[in-house]
Design a protein around this motif. Structure first.
Motif, PDB file in Angstrom:
ATOM      1  N   ARG A 201      -7.093  -2.978  -0.130  1.00 52.05           N
ATOM      2  CA  ARG A 201      -7.159  -3.354  -1.573  1.00 52.05           C
ATOM      3  C   ARG A 201      -7.399  -4.932  -1.983  1.00 52.05           C
ATOM      4  O   ARG A 201      -8.115  -5.244  -2.745  1.00 52.05           O
ATOM      5  CB  ARG A 201      -5.770  -2.904  -1.998  1.00 52.05           C
ATOM      6  CG  ARG A 201      -5.506  -3.150  -3.735  1.00 52.05           C
ATOM      7  CD  ARG A 201      -4.476  -2.436  -4.304  1.00 52.05           C
ATOM      8  NE  ARG A 201      -3.232  -2.064  -3.705  1.00 52.05           N
ATOM      9  CZ  ARG A 201      -2.139  -2.987  -3.711  1.00 52.05           C
ATOM     10  NH1 ARG A 201      -2.063  -3.704  -4.664  1.00 52.05           N
ATOM     11  NH2 ARG A 201      -1.062  -2.675  -2.866  1.00 52.05           N
ATOM     12  N   SER A 205     -10.871  -5.944  -3.750  1.00 49.78           N
ATOM     13  CA  SER A 205     -10.517  -6.291  -5.255  1.00 49.78           C
ATOM     14  C   SER A 205     -10.575  -7.900  -5.387  1.00 49.78           C
ATOM     15  O   SER A 205     -10.772  -8.564  -6.666  1.00 49.78           O
ATOM     16  CB  SER A 205      -9.148  -5.940  -5.817  1.00 49.78           C
ATOM     17  OG  SER A 205      -8.122  -6.444  -5.087  1.00 49.78           O
ATOM     18  N   ASN A 245      -7.502   3.750  -3.140  1.00 50.67           N
ATOM     19  CA  ASN A 245      -8.398   2.621  -3.326  1.00 50.67           C
ATOM     20  C   ASN A 245     -10.114   3.114  -3.444  1.00 50.67           C
ATOM     21  O   ASN A 245     -10.800   2.119  -3.876  1.00 50.67           O
ATOM     22  CB  ASN A 245      -8.490   1.554  -1.952  1.00 50.67           C
ATOM     23  CG  ASN A 245      -7.298   0.712  -1.748  1.00 50.67           C
ATOM     24  OD1 ASN A 245      -6.937   0.218  -2.910  1.00 50.67           O
ATOM     25  ND2 ASN A 245      -6.391   1.108  -0.961  1.00 50.67           N
TER      26      ASN A 245
END
Length: 340
Positions: A201, A205, A245
């Motif tokens: 993640r 991100s 995710n």
């Protein structure tokens, strides 16, 4: 109590749950760090043994003890992060321990590269008595891509990484627990693969730069009871962390999903080999090859060694163990030299 004038560079987060046999060595390894500017946050996740008593024997103002009801590893890490004050957060599981130069080498690493978000080290395996086994995790350390994080998780284990606290704050989420809200970083709904979920993640991100140190600065304890853990549950947890995710980049998972799945199956095959599960070991490595043959092209040495071990496991136990020990030592040495 923590000195109000003390501002640590590192916050060391140590989750603890019934680790009376190991926690003294873990804490000592932090206190003996050559780089002294740290706080050690010991999060007691509802221990019922003498863990708390052992921690209380240490008289060092850098140690902070926090007790909570049992919430699991992810919950304990989240509590530690919530209490942290350092520029960097280092994680140390309480059954592992560190080399005295670990924090010093990591601060050097961060200072030489302002873009570096997560630094990790190679790890050396020790047995339950703390005796080195002659093998370890020596992952890729340079030019780490999101694909590397997904397929190979170069960080390796929960006691190897150090991360900028600013990135943790950036990726924290206000989570509803029914009767209250709390900031979380690691996903507390996962009891396995929570570290893999977070690193993936983070990479997807934020574009965080990951890079490792080749030195074996983390001592990772191989627990015999852990080897017999339910591999099917581990695989299901890994699949769940992927699903959590997927929405971040569907095209990425479409491209690399089967390859990552093959690597995970191969990893579980090695776990089955180590626990002596003949049938499951062979099935898992065959499933890995069927899932994506690219693992044979990308890592022929590791893949063929895993297949060979699964096949040789059919031999009598004493013969296999001798061959396995020799093979793993050879593999570990050549892996460190980049030949496999």
């Amino acid at each position: 109590m923590t000195n109000a004038l003390f501002k640590p560079v590192f916050s060391v987060v140590m989750p603890m749950y019934n680790v009376e046999a190991y926690v003294e060595q873990a804490i000592t390894s932090v206190l003996e760090q050559s780089y002294p500017h740290f706080e050690l946050i010991c999060v007691d996740d509802g221990s019922t043994d003498s863990t708390a008593e052992i921690v209380s024997r240490f008289n060092d103002p850098r140690i902070r003890y926090v007790h909570q009801k049992n919430r699991g590893l992810a919950g304990a890490r989240n509590t530690g992060i919530g209490h942290s004050n350092g520029l960097y957060v280092a994680f140390l599981d309480s059954d592992d321990y560190w080399h005295p130069e670990k924090l010093y080498r990591h601060i050097e690493h961060f200072r030489t590269d302002p873009k570096l978000g997560c630094s990790y080290s190679a790890s050396l395996f020790v047995d339950e008595q703390g005796v080195e086994l002659g093998i370890g995790q020596h992952p890729k350390v340079k030019n780490i891509s999101v694909k590397d994080i997904f397929c190979r998780n170069p960080i390796g284990n929960g006691s190897a990484p150090v991360i900028r606290r600013s990135l943790l704050i950036k990726t924290g989420r206000k989570t509803d627990f029914g009767d209250h809200y709390r900031m979380t970083y690691f996903d507390e709904s996962l009891r396995q693969s929570e570290d893999i979920e977070y690193w993936l993640r983070l990479a997807l991100s934020t574009g965080c730069k990951f890079e490792g140190l080749r030195e074996g600065l983390t001592y990772y304890r191989v627990n015999a009871s852990g080897l017999s853990a339910n591999l099917e549950k581990q695989y299901a947890a890994w699949e769940l962390c992927i699903e959590k995710n997927r929405a971040l980049n569907p095209a990425f998972f479409q491209q690399w999903g089967s390859l990552a799945r093959a690597y995970q199956l191969r990893y579980l095959a090695r776990r089955a080999v180590q626990s002596g599960n003949k049938q499951q070991a062979l099935k898992l490595v065959v499933d890995a090859l069927k899932t994506d043959k690219r693992i044979l092209k990308e890592e022929p040495g590791r893949t063929l060694i895993t297949l060979a071990c699964a096949c040789l496991l059919q031999l009598p136990g004493s013969v296999y163990r001798s061959l396995e020990k020799a093979g793993m030592q050879y593999f570990s040495q050549h892996n460190k030299m980049g030949k496999i």
